[in-house]
Design an enzyme around this catalytic site. Structure first.
Site: not given
Ligand SMILES: NC(=O)c1ccc[n+]([C@@H]2O[C@H](COP(=O)([O-])OP(=O)(O)OC[C@H]3O[C@@H](n4cnc5c(N)ncnc54)[C@H](O)[C@@H]3O)[C@@H](O)[C@H]2O)c1
Length: 250
Positions: A141, A158
């Site tokens: 991130s 985080y």
């Molecule tokens: N959305 C943002 O702004 C952003 C920015 C930087 C990084 N990220 C990273 O991107 C990745 C995806 O995030 P997103 O925004 O799509 O979130 P989201 O919550 O929409 O999707 C995350 C997915 O991971 C699954 N998940 C979470 N914990 C889990 C676990 N313990 N075991 C199995 N599956 C699990 C959830 O069920 C979900 O399907 C994450 O690692 C997040 O930290 C997101």
């Protein structure tokens, strides 16, 4: 002779950025394994990908569970006999500050975001090495670099976990090279289908502080992940690549 279909494992592939990665990899002709906690969302994504003519396997699992990662690697080996791409995408923010967080909540944030990468890389690297090569992409991130101080969804635990992914990526690039290339991706603010509290409440204001004048979408990140996972020829490893539309003051 046609070459065998490649296989990509995507954790957290049921929705959000992970679902975008699943689509982008399937569009490039890979068969897909989704590991996630959310069965209905996995079923939906499986339907979408099978409609594209690709094979899909779904595994309901908590990525923090080390033993389950090994079981899933064995199941992937039994069904497909290979793993060419691993996307460590599953992760979760934690909005709790240092003075309030419990030890359990801190450990859980590290387990879901960082230990999960260890679990899946250790489980799948042997299969990649057996197959003669592979690519790993882990979702870090922008917060790993900035600390995410003003973020509503994620604070220091985080940021620590996501920064850990960058160190792990650099070390493993040396350990697993030249057979496996491994990189990290550092998204800025990405609006997923559910949205997050930051984009819901401050989307327009945040866009003014992004050079490309918008928050990101899962497809933006998926495009980069698919490139890192499939581009040929390829000379990139051990890198943490920011994808944020060039975001500042956030
Ligand atoms: N959305 C943002 O702004 C952003 C920015 C930087 C990084 N990220 C990273 O991107 C990745 C995806 O995030 P997103 O925004 O799509 O979130 P989201 O919550 O929409 O999707 C995350 C997915 O991971 C699954 N998940 C979470 N914990 C889990 C676990 N313990 N075991 C199995 N599956 C699990 C959830 O069920 C979900 O399907 C994450 O690692 C997040 O930290 C997101």
């Amino acid at each position: 002779m046609t070459s065998p279909t490649k296989v990509a494992v995507v954790t957290g592939g049921a929705r959000g950025i992970g679902r975008g990665c699943v689509h982008a990899l399937a569009e490039r002709g890979l068969d897909i394994v989704i590991v996630d906690l959310l069965r209905p969302e996995m079923e939906r994504t499986r339907g979408e990908i099978e409609a594209m003519g690709r094979a899909v396997m779904i595994e309901e699992a908590d990525v923090a569970d080390h033993a389950r990662a090994r079981e899933i690697a064995a199941a992937v080996k039994a069904r497909f006999g290979r793993c060419d791409v691993l996307v460590n995408n599953a992760g979760r923010g934690n909005p709790t500050g240092i003075l309030e967080i419990t030890e359990e909540a801190f450990d859980r944030t590290i387990a879901v975001n960082l230990k999960s990468c260890f679990n899946y890389i250790q489980a799948f690297a042997p299969l990649m090495l057996e197959g003669g090569g592979g690519r790993i992409v882990s979702m870090s991130s922008l917060n790993a670099h900035t600390g995410g101080v003003t973020s509503a969804v994620s604070k220091f635990s985080y940021a620590a976990a996501k920064a850990g992914i960058i160190g792990m990526t650099k070390a493993l690039a040396k350990e697993l090279g030249p057979t496996i290339a491994i990189n990290a991706v550092c998204p800025g603010i990405i609006e997923t289908e559910l949205g997050n509290s930051l984009t819901r409440t401050r989307g327009a204001e945040l866009a003014k502080k992004i050079a490309l004048q918008r928050v990101g979408k899962p497809a933006d990140v998926a495009q980069l992940v698919a490139f890192l996972a499939t581009a040929e020829p390829f000379f990139i490893t051990g890198q943490a690549i920011t994808i944020d539309g060039f975001q500042w003051e956030i």
